[in-house]
Design a protein around this motif. Structure first.
Motif, PDB file in Angstrom:
ATOM      1  N   MET A  37       0.804  -1.190   0.000  1.00 54.75           N
ATOM      2  CA  MET A  37       0.000   0.000   0.000  1.00 54.75           C
ATOM      3  C   MET A  37       0.849   1.257   0.000  1.00 54.75           C
ATOM      4  SD  MET A  37      -3.373  -0.076   1.972  1.00 54.75           S
ATOM      5  CE  MET A  37      -4.577  -1.251   1.665  1.00 54.75           C
ATOM      6  N   ARG A  38       1.920   1.220   0.663  1.00 56.65           N
ATOM      7  CA  ARG A  38       2.786   2.387   0.687  1.00 56.65           C
ATOM      8  C   ARG A  38       3.308   2.727  -0.690  1.00 56.65           C
ATOM      9  NH1 ARG A  38       7.328   3.599   4.791  1.00 56.65           N
ATOM     10  NH2 ARG A  38       6.111   5.053   5.935  1.00 56.65           N
ATOM     11  N   ARG A  39       3.601   1.738  -1.402  1.00 57.68           N
ATOM     12  CA  ARG A  39       4.161   1.969  -2.723  1.00 57.68           C
ATOM     13  C   ARG A  39       3.174   2.684  -3.642  1.00 57.68           C
ATOM     14  NH1 ARG A  39       7.571  -2.229  -6.282  1.00 57.68           N
ATOM     15  NH2 ARG A  39       8.035  -0.694  -7.833  1.00 57.68           N
ATOM     16  N   GLY A  40       1.873   2.378  -3.602  1.00 57.91           N
ATOM     17  CA  GLY A  40       0.862   3.025  -4.414  1.00 57.91           C
ATOM     18  C   GLY A  40       0.646   4.476  -4.005  1.00 57.91           C
ATOM     19  N   ALA A  41       0.714   4.779  -2.731  1.00 55.07           N
ATOM     20  CA  ALA A  41       0.526   6.147  -2.243  1.00 55.07           C
ATOM     21  C   ALA A  41       1.665   7.049  -2.694  1.00 55.07           C
ATOM     22  CB  ALA A  41       0.405   6.160  -0.723  1.00 55.07           C
ATOM     23  N   GLU A  42       2.883   6.508  -2.723  1.00 56.58           N
ATOM     24  CA  GLU A  42       4.027   7.308  -3.151  1.00 56.58           C
ATOM     25  C   GLU A  42       3.946   7.643  -4.645  1.00 56.58           C
ATOM     26  OE1 GLU A  42       7.479   5.135  -2.061  1.00 56.58           O
ATOM     27  OE2 GLU A  42       7.167   5.429   0.069  1.00 56.58           O
ATOM     28  N   SER A  43       3.435   6.731  -5.446  1.00 61.77           N
ATOM     29  CA  SER A  43       3.355   6.992  -6.878  1.00 61.77           C
ATOM     30  C   SER A  43       2.257   8.000  -7.222  1.00 61.77           C
ATOM     31  CB  SER A  43       3.129   5.686  -7.639  1.00 61.77           C
ATOM     32  OG  SER A  43       1.858   5.164  -7.308  1.00 61.77           O
ATOM     33  N   GLU A  44       1.286   8.197  -6.354  1.00 64.67           N
ATOM     34  CA  GLU A  44       0.201   9.158  -6.564  1.00 64.67           C
ATOM     35  C   GLU A  44       0.595  10.577  -6.172  1.00 64.67           C
ATOM     36  OE1 GLU A  44      -3.012   8.588  -7.702  1.00 64.67           O
ATOM     37  OE2 GLU A  44      -2.363   6.567  -8.214  1.00 64.67           O
ATOM     38  N   SER A  45       1.590  10.780  -5.351  1.00 70.47           N
ATOM     39  CA  SER A  45       1.902  12.113  -4.818  1.00 70.47           C
ATOM     40  C   SER A  45       2.281  13.119  -5.913  1.00 70.47           C
ATOM     41  CB  SER A  45       3.008  12.029  -3.757  1.00 70.47           C
ATOM     42  OG  SER A  45       4.224  11.629  -4.372  1.00 70.47           O
ATOM     43  N   GLY A  46       2.960  12.742  -6.929  1.00 71.63           N
ATOM     44  CA  GLY A  46       3.340  13.657  -8.001  1.00 71.63           C
ATOM     45  C   GLY A  46       2.163  14.057  -8.879  1.00 71.63           C
ATOM     46  N   ARG A  47       1.195  13.203  -8.997  1.00 69.69           N
ATOM     47  CA  ARG A  47       0.030  13.489  -9.829  1.00 69.69           C
ATOM     48  C   ARG A  47      -0.852  14.576  -9.210  1.00 69.69           C
ATOM     49  NH1 ARG A  47      -1.678   7.361 -11.437  1.00 69.69           N
ATOM     50  NH2 ARG A  47       0.271   6.861 -12.487  1.00 69.69           N
ATOM     51  N   ILE A  48      -0.959  14.603  -7.922  1.00 70.96           N
ATOM     52  CA  ILE A  48      -1.752  15.630  -7.236  1.00 70.96           C
ATOM     53  C   ILE A  48      -1.137  17.006  -7.472  1.00 70.96           C
ATOM     54  CG2 ILE A  48      -2.512  16.466  -4.971  1.00 70.96           C
ATOM     55  CD1 ILE A  48      -3.969  13.976  -5.861  1.00 70.96           C
ATOM     56  N   THR A  49       0.169  17.114  -7.439  1.00 67.59           N
ATOM     57  CA  THR A  49       0.847  18.392  -7.674  1.00 67.59           C
ATOM     58  C   THR A  49       0.563  18.900  -9.084  1.00 67.59           C
ATOM     59  OG1 THR A  49       2.604  17.726  -6.143  1.00 67.59           O
ATOM     60  CG2 THR A  49       3.080  19.564  -7.634  1.00 67.59           C
ATOM     61  N   VAL A  50       0.622  18.024 -10.063  1.00 66.86           N
ATOM     62  CA  VAL A  50       0.340  18.405 -11.449  1.00 66.86           C
ATOM     63  C   VAL A  50      -1.115  18.850 -11.585  1.00 66.86           C
ATOM     64  CG1 VAL A  50       0.141  17.522 -13.806  1.00 66.86           C
ATOM     65  CG2 VAL A  50       2.136  16.934 -12.424  1.00 66.86           C
ATOM     66  N   LEU A  51      -2.030  18.140 -10.931  1.00 61.99           N
ATOM     67  CA  LEU A  51      -3.449  18.495 -10.972  1.00 61.99           C
ATOM     68  C   LEU A  51      -3.690  19.873 -10.347  1.00 61.99           C
ATOM     69  CD1 LEU A  51      -6.334  17.616 -11.668  1.00 61.99           C
ATOM     70  CD2 LEU A  51      -6.466  16.589  -9.392  1.00 61.99           C
ATOM     71  N   ILE A  52      -3.057  20.132  -9.219  1.00 65.77           N
ATOM     72  CA  ILE A  52      -3.210  21.430  -8.549  1.00 65.77           C
ATOM     73  C   ILE A  52      -2.635  22.546  -9.416  1.00 65.77           C
ATOM     74  CG2 ILE A  52      -2.440  22.810  -6.571  1.00 65.77           C
ATOM     75  CD1 ILE A  52      -2.781  20.286  -4.867  1.00 65.77           C
ATOM     76  N   CYS A  53      -1.491  22.329 -10.032  1.00 68.29           N
ATOM     77  CA  CYS A  53      -0.903  23.356 -10.916  1.00 68.29           C
ATOM     78  C   CYS A  53      -1.811  23.625 -12.123  1.00 68.29           C
ATOM     79  CB  CYS A  53       0.477  22.916 -11.378  1.00 68.29           C
ATOM     80  SG  CYS A  53       1.732  22.980 -10.092  1.00 68.29           S
ATOM     81  N   GLY A  54      -2.384  22.585 -12.687  1.00 62.71           N
ATOM     82  CA  GLY A  54      -3.296  22.764 -13.815  1.00 62.71           C
ATOM     83  C   GLY A  54      -4.535  23.543 -13.427  1.00 62.71           C
ATOM     84  N   LEU A  55      -5.106  23.229 -12.280  1.00 59.33           N
ATOM     85  CA  LEU A  55      -6.281  23.963 -11.803  1.00 59.33           C
ATOM     86  C   LEU A  55      -5.941  25.418 -11.480  1.00 59.33           C
ATOM     87  CD1 LEU A  55      -8.035  21.288  -9.571  1.00 59.33           C
ATOM     88  CD2 LEU A  55      -8.783  22.164 -11.783  1.00 59.33           C
ATOM     89  N   LEU A  56      -4.739  25.663 -10.977  1.00 54.75           N
ATOM     90  CA  LEU A  56      -4.310  27.031 -10.677  1.00 54.75           C
ATOM     91  C   LEU A  56      -4.198  27.854 -11.968  1.00 54.75           C
ATOM     92  CD1 LEU A  56      -3.402  29.008  -8.489  1.00 54.75           C
ATOM     93  CD2 LEU A  56      -1.074  28.180  -8.841  1.00 54.75           C
ATOM     94  N   VAL A  57      -3.620  27.258 -13.006  1.00 53.31           N
ATOM     95  CA  VAL A  57      -3.510  27.947 -14.293  1.00 53.31           C
ATOM     96  C   VAL A  57      -4.906  28.224 -14.860  1.00 53.31           C
ATOM     97  CG1 VAL A  57      -2.792  27.640 -16.704  1.00 53.31           C
ATOM     98  CG2 VAL A  57      -1.210  27.100 -14.849  1.00 53.31           C
ATOM     99  N   LEU A  58      -5.794  27.264 -14.752  1.00 52.96           N
ATOM    100  CA  LEU A  58      -7.164  27.438 -15.227  1.00 52.96           C
ATOM    101  C   LEU A  58      -7.879  28.559 -14.458  1.00 52.96           C
ATOM    102  CD1 LEU A  58      -9.341  26.336 -17.143  1.00 52.96           C
ATOM    103  CD2 LEU A  58     -10.051  24.806 -15.292  1.00 52.96           C
TER     104      LEU A  58
END
Length: 158
Positions: A1-22
């Motif tokens: 489970m830890r391994r899946g949570a670590e791979s998701e952390s970078g995607r949230i940052t990209v999503l937040i940056c995209g929403l900020l630009v929008l």
């Protein structure tokens, strides 16, 4: 489970940056639309005031009697007909725009036309200007053309 949570952390940052630009783009578009609407309304108010300033310059045309006030024998009226003096009205519109500092408030402000209506009692003033859009960042053409038409009517009562 830890391994899946670590791979998701970078995607949230990209999503937040995209929403900020929008969100910033939406704010820029809203500010620009509001600025253009406000500038158009200010130009309309200026045109209304300029037409009102111009309509006060009238002459009495003694050769053209007012309706219903003609002598059946000669066709002449008792006092003549009141009508707007086109040249004096245009000068009054120019003077008004200079007096209120309109050229400082609007870029490329021009008097397109000052026309006395066929009845001689209505003055129409057409103004144009340019508005500079805020926050375009060079992505869009930042200049918008504005145009307004205002009319005022001469009314005298005795």
């Amino acid at each position: 489970m830890r391994r899946g949570a670590e791979s998701e952390s970078g995607r949230i940052t990209v999503l937040i940056c995209g929403l900020l630009v929008l969100a910033l783009g939406l704010i820029a578009v809203t500010m620009s639309a509001t600025y253009v609407t406000t500038s158009q309304r200010k130009l309309l108010a200026l045109g209304d005031a300029a037409a009102t300033a111009g309509v006060g310059h009238f002459v009495v045309d003694r050769d053209s009697p007012p309706p219903g006030n003609q002598d059946p024998g000669t066709g002449a009226g008792a006092s003549g007909r009141v009508k707007i003096d086109a040249q004096a009205a245009r000068e009054a519109v120019n003077e008004y725009l200079e007096r209120v500092g309109a050229t400082a408030r609007f870029q490329e402000l021009r008097i397109e036309e000052v026309v006395v209506g066929p009845d001689g009692l209505t003055l129409t003033v057409r103004l144009s200007a340019t508005a500079e859009l805020p926050l375009t960042g060079g992505l869009l053409d930042s200049r918008v053309s504005l145009e307004t038409t205002s009319s005022a009517r001469l009314s005298l009562s005795m």
